[in-house]
Design an enzyme around this catalytic site. Structure first.
Site, PDB file in Angstrom:
ATOM      1  N   GLU A 273       0.681  -1.111  -0.134  1.00 19.36           N
ATOM      2  CA  GLU A 273      -0.017   0.176  -0.027  1.00 19.36           C
ATOM      3  C   GLU A 273       0.834   1.203  -0.036  1.00 19.36           C
ATOM      4  OE1 GLU A 273      -2.220  -0.388   3.604  1.00 19.36           O
ATOM      5  OE2 GLU A 273      -3.269  -1.938   2.983  1.00 19.36           O
ATOM      6  N   PRO A 274       1.734   1.452  -1.030  1.00 21.16           N
ATOM      7  CA  PRO A 274       2.619   2.588  -0.945  1.00 21.16           C
ATOM      8  C   PRO A 274       1.753   4.044  -1.237  1.00 21.16           C
ATOM      9  CG  PRO A 274       2.667   1.744  -3.198  1.00 21.16           C
ATOM     10  CD  PRO A 274       1.914   0.748  -2.254  1.00 21.16           C
ATOM     11  N   ARG A 312       2.706  20.016   6.110  1.00 27.51           N
ATOM     12  CA  ARG A 312       3.668  19.207   6.872  1.00 27.51           C
ATOM     13  C   ARG A 312       4.936  19.885   7.550  1.00 27.51           C
ATOM     14  NH1 ARG A 312       6.762  16.106   4.718  1.00 27.51           N
ATOM     15  NH2 ARG A 312       6.323  14.192   5.661  1.00 27.51           N
ATOM     16  N   CYS A 342      -2.217  33.744  10.381  1.00 27.76           N
ATOM     17  CA  CYS A 342      -2.045  34.303  11.740  1.00 27.76           C
ATOM     18  C   CYS A 342      -1.505  33.508  12.832  1.00 27.76           C
ATOM     19  CB  CYS A 342      -3.097  35.260  12.171  1.00 27.76           C
ATOM     20  SG  CYS A 342      -3.307  36.513  10.833  1.00 27.76           S
ATOM     21  N   GLU A 343      -0.406  32.683  12.652  1.00 26.15           N
ATOM     22  CA  GLU A 343       0.113  31.889  13.707  1.00 26.15           C
ATOM     23  C   GLU A 343       1.514  31.812  13.336  1.00 26.15           C
ATOM     24  OE1 GLU A 343      -1.338  28.319  14.940  1.00 26.15           O
ATOM     25  OE2 GLU A 343      -3.527  28.438  13.893  1.00 26.15           O
ATOM     26  N   TYR A 371       0.604  14.068   0.802  1.00 26.90           N
ATOM     27  CA  TYR A 371       0.055  14.689   2.048  1.00 26.90           C
ATOM     28  C   TYR A 371       0.315  16.020   1.761  1.00 26.90           C
ATOM     29  CZ  TYR A 371       0.672   9.707   3.472  1.00 26.90           C
ATOM     30  OH  TYR A 371       0.529   8.114   3.372  1.00 26.90           O
TER      31      TYR A 371
END
Ligand code: LLP
Length: 422
Positions: A273-274, A312, A342-343, A371
């Site tokens: 399952e790559p 990520r 705003c972080e 991802y």
């Protein structure tokens, strides 16, 4: 090997300058190379040719229909973890009998849809899930093909958030309980026991955890056989890492040989399952510098892509190489490449040597095909960015940029007419 290359100081995706696409679609956007996808899938698939096998691409890494459709054409199956991923996989043309359904929290509704579609197998992760699956399948007058996902308690030596095969993780059934649950499953009317499954983590760059997990699986398979429980499939999950910076993960061929040699005396069909190994380096995120700022202590490049577009770096402190789309020969100065959110945790890179660039310059965030888009969100009410696929010297917008209207289209401001009593 991928098809993102510098030619005369300019970044190309296959035969198109990235800047030309940016001019057409605006920034930011995800950019995929079809040739890279084909290459990565074929290399992976052929590595397992020596034995019966099925590659089930992990849809969570990249679920874009055009990606799935292209992989379907190359013979890929799918590893799904939700009703939404089932829907995508089927829409993209992945045959149901090449779909396996993983995940610890499948709902009755999702199970029902997967049964209706006739998927190859459910990777079951708990006793209670098995009971629900049995009951739903009986309700449908059918039997659900099942692998039990076991947790081999192996350290995959990767980021703790993406380790899944340790006892303390929520995934899989403890090895110690597996035999008993197999015995119960065998007696269930709605369950057809077919295989065994494990997935120990993601972005693994060593072979030994895979090999160790497989050893444990093998001995369990032998024990099950001695109890009269014959399995057809062994699913080894995904997890093979890619190079983001200077990692040296095994090539698919070496990975496949290690797995196959562990199974040389066994007739089972192998399922793999790559996700990342297929799409990770087949995609980049293209962003533009909005502003540069020098605080005396530090230089910032404030770009138009943020943590909502690529989570990520913020989430795992993951490293993504960032290069100017038009190569600049200048010494690197330590720079934070940050987004508009705003972080303070909204960054794509921190203290990274970067050449001198001006606002308006394009940057390519490399290895963003896995991802990347799938983990993006609308945080700060930012429309999600488009996805673009390149095929030779042509390109296609395979997901349009969201609009402000898209942001609010499911929302309702209640008034007299719409308040409802329960
Ligand atoms: N199979 C199962 C059951 C999985 O849970 C996963 C990934 C895969 C296959 C595919 O793993 P891969 O070959 O892509 O390593 N968001 C994280 C990765 C989470 C992986 C979750 N499971 C990241 O950005 O690194």
């Amino acid at each position: 090997m991928d098809h993102f290359n510098l030619k005369k100081g300019e970044l190309y995706c296959e035969d198109i300058p990235v800047s030309a696409i940016a001019e057409k679609v605006g920034t930011p956007f995800y950019l995929y190379s079809e040739a890279t996808l084909t290459r990565h899938f074929r290399v992976f698939e052929e590595a397992f040719n020596a034995r019966p096998h099925l590659v089930c691409f992990a849809v969570k890494a990249n679920g874009n229909l055009s990606i799935l459709n292209h992989l379907a054409g190359l013979g890929s199956g799918a590893d799904i973890v939700s009703g939404g991923e089932l829907y995508r996989a089927l829409k993209a043309g992945i045959p149901a009998d090449r779909i396996v359904f993983s995940g610890v929290g499948k709902t009755r509704e999702e199970i029902g849809r997967a049964l209706e579609a006739g998927i190859l197998m459910f990777n079951v992760e708990s006793q209670e899930e098995l009971d629900v699956l049995d009951s739903v399948a009986r309700g449908f007058g059918t039997r659900a093909r099942v692998s039990l996902r076991v947790n081999p308690d192996i350290d995959p030596k990767t980021h703790p958030y993406i380790s899944t095969g340790l006892k303390k993780n929520k995934f899989g059934l403890p090895m110690g309980q597996a035999k008993e649950i197999y015995q119960r499953a065998q007696k269930m009317e709605g369950i057809d026991v077919k295989g065994i499954d494990c997935h120990i983590g993601s972005q693994l760059i060593e072979l030994s955890p895979f090999v160790d997990a497989l050893e444990k699986i093998k001995s369990l398979v032998f024990e099950l056989e001695s109890m009269g429980i014959e399995l057809k499939y062994i699913d080894v999950g995904g997890g093979l890492g890619i190079r983001y910076r200077d990692e040296a993960p095994p090539e698919p061929d070496r990975y496949a040989r290690a797995i196959m040699s562990g199974l040389s005396d066994m007739p089972h069909t192998l399922i793999i399952e790559p996700g990342r190994a297929i799409v990770g380096n087949a995609g980049i995120l293209v962003t533009q510098i909005l502003y540069t700022k020098n605080t005396g202590d530090k230089r910032f490049y404030i770009v138009d892509a943020g943590m909502n577009d690529l989570a990520r770096p913020s989430l795992y402190k993951a490293y993504h190489r960032i290069i100017p789309v038009e190569d600049k020969e200048s010494d690197g100065v330590l720079t934070d490449v940050v987004g508009p959110i705003c972080e303070s945790g909204d960054f794509l890179a921190r203290e990274r040597p970067m050449p001198d660039l001006r606002s308006g310059s394009l940057l390519a965030v490399m290895s963003a095909g896995a991802y990347g888009f799938t983990m993006s969100s609308n945080y700060n009410s930012r429309p999600r960015v488009p996805e673009v696929m390149v095929h030779g010297n042509t390109f296609c917008v395979v997901r349009k940029r969201e609009t402000y209207e898209d942001l609010i289209k499911k929302e309702v401001v209640p008034d007299e007419q719409v308040w409802r009593s329960v």
